[in-house]
Write a protein that holds these residues in place. Structure first.
Motif, PDB file in Angstrom:
ATOM      1  N   THR A   1       0.742  -1.198  -0.035  1.00 28.96           N
ATOM      2  CA  THR A   1      -0.151  -0.088  -0.084  1.00 28.96           C
ATOM      3  C   THR A   1       0.927   1.181  -0.075  1.00 28.96           C
ATOM      4  N   VAL A   2       0.079   2.469  -0.010  1.00 29.86           N
ATOM      5  CA  VAL A   2       1.085   3.600   0.012  1.00 29.86           C
ATOM      6  C   VAL A   2       0.459   4.507   1.374  1.00 29.86           C
ATOM      7  N   GLU A   3       1.255   5.142   1.703  1.00 29.70           N
ATOM      8  CA  GLU A   3       0.855   5.953   3.045  1.00 29.70           C
ATOM      9  C   GLU A   3      -0.349   7.211   2.572  1.00 29.70           C
TER      10      GLU A   3
ATOM     11  N   GLY B   1      -4.290   4.063   3.147  1.00 27.43           N
ATOM     12  CA  GLY B   1      -4.524   2.318   2.788  1.00 27.43           C
ATOM     13  C   GLY B   1      -3.789   1.677   3.731  1.00 27.43           C
TER      14      GLY B   1
ATOM     15  N   ASP C   1      -5.383  -0.140  -1.583  1.00 31.26           N
ATOM     16  CA  ASP C   1      -5.622   1.311  -1.297  1.00 31.26           C
ATOM     17  C   ASP C   1      -7.181   1.652  -0.924  1.00 31.26           C
ATOM     18  N   ASP C   2      -7.260   2.839  -0.342  1.00 29.94           N
ATOM     19  CA  ASP C   2      -8.499   3.251   0.178  1.00 29.94           C
ATOM     20  C   ASP C   2      -9.444   3.894  -1.060  1.00 29.94           C
TER      21      ASP C   2
ATOM     22  N   THR D   1      -2.594   6.412  -8.395  1.00 28.01           N
ATOM     23  CA  THR D   1      -1.589   5.771  -7.213  1.00 28.01           C
ATOM     24  C   THR D   1      -1.414   4.384  -7.337  1.00 28.01           C
ATOM     25  N   LEU D   2      -2.555   3.430  -8.105  1.00 30.73           N
ATOM     26  CA  LEU D   2      -2.210   2.186  -8.161  1.00 30.73           C
ATOM     27  C   LEU D   2      -1.311   1.967  -9.371  1.00 30.73           C
TER      28      LEU D   2
ATOM     29  N   MET E   1       2.200   2.282  -7.963  1.00 30.03           N
ATOM     30  CA  MET E   1       2.613   1.203  -7.194  1.00 30.03           C
ATOM     31  C   MET E   1       3.114   0.141  -8.190  1.00 30.03           C
TER      32      MET E   1
ATOM     33  N   VAL F   1      -9.579  -1.900  -3.664  1.00 27.36           N
ATOM     34  CA  VAL F   1      -9.685  -0.627  -3.054  1.00 27.36           C
ATOM     35  C   VAL F   1     -11.258  -0.553  -2.184  1.00 27.36           C
TER      36      VAL F   1
ATOM     37  N   HIS G   1      -8.556  -4.050 -10.979  1.00 22.32           N
ATOM     38  CA  HIS G   1      -9.022  -3.718  -9.422  1.00 22.32           C
ATOM     39  C   HIS G   1     -10.317  -4.446  -9.000  1.00 22.32           C
TER      40      HIS G   1
END
Length: 285
Positions: free
Chosen positions: A139-141, A144, A206-207, A214-215, A218, A234, A249
């Protein structure tokens, strides 16, 4: 020295606890026989009863592996009816107009801090992405992170966190620039070289998904490790104003309509049920 034999009720409670605390972990019946001073046939009967209960309750199953290196393993899951109830409950909570934020976003932070919600989402992720299909959760800060750890606890898989700012405590880093899908700005994402082994299979979490930047970031970062994303999960997706940069996703919820002026929003189930796997495929184990 003989091992004191425990009552069967006590033994079954301890076996159940071992399964629930260590999902996707192979337990040796031989070692358990030594620990409990019981015959493997008796332990097999215990495991069969636990398996039946798990399946009846819709929380997973117990898989048996034959051979000298074999054993038993708890594989967590979630019944379709439980997943449906979770989605309906979340829709009712999220459709509160007070959650509307400027820019077409929805306030979800309280849900990401709710331990019950996170446990249920973790189980749902476990049903969609069996642990044997991947090695690491990424995940990324920042938002998430709770979702990634919820899946980590359910699946017993390690979490790696990409940072938007480099941290000296991370050691040597791999850093990339990526295009934010929502505002098309160039942003930075970094990950420690120690975190992802070469050739790893990675589940991305991720959220929120709108433009998919963002996806995609990553996914591109994983290429630097020669790692392979096996899918993405997500919590919520919304319609992208332009071309979506990443679309492979599974979403739990979908923001169908948001009207800032009239403070109204419409939320529906994401594509989760169209991608649902009632049972994991264990043929590759």
């Amino acid at each position: 020295m003989s091992v004191p034999k425990k009552r069967r009720s006590t033994r079954m409670i301890e076996l159940t606890r071992a399964f629930l605390e260590s999902p996707n972990t192979l337990f040796s019946l031989t070692e358990w026989a030594d620990t409990y001073g019981s015959a493997k046939s008796s332990l097999s009967e215990d495991v069969a009863m636990i398996k039946t209960t798990f399946e009846t309750q819709g929380i997973g199953t117990v898989v048996t592996f034959a051979g000298a290196q074999g054993g038993v393993m708890y594989v967590p899951s979630m019944a379709f009816s439980q997943a449906h109830s979770l989605v309906v409950s979340l829709i009712q909570k999220v459709e509160d107009p007070s959650r509307i934020l400027p820019g077409g976003y929805v306030y979800l932070t309280d849900l990401l801090g709710d331990p019950y919600v996170l446990r249920q989402i973790g189980r749902l992720v476990a049903a969609l992405f069996p642990a044997h299909t991947f090695d690491v959760i990424m995940t990324v800060e920042t938002k998430g992170i709770p979702l990634a750890y919820a899946a980590s606890y359910a699946l017993n898989r390690r979490v790696v966190i990409a940072r938007r700012d480099s941290q000296i405590t991370e050691g040597s880093l791999v850093t990339i620039n990526y295009v934010s899908g929502s505002n098309r700005h160039i942003q930075t994402m970094s990950l420690s070289r120690r975190m992802v082994p070469e050739g790893a299979r990675v589940l991305i979490i991720d959220d929120f998904l709108r433009g998919g930047g963002t996806l995609k970031g990553m996914s591109d970062l994983l290429k630097e490790f020669r790692a392979t994303p096996i899918g993405a999960f997500v919590l919520m997706e919304a319609e992208s104003e332009g071309v979506r940069l990443y679309d492979d996703h599974i979403s739990l919820l979908r923001l169908n309509m948001l009207d800032d002026t009239h403070q109204t929003l419409k939320v529906e189930a994401g594509n989760v049920f169209s991608r649902w796997k009632a049972e994991a495929d264990y043929d590759r184990l």
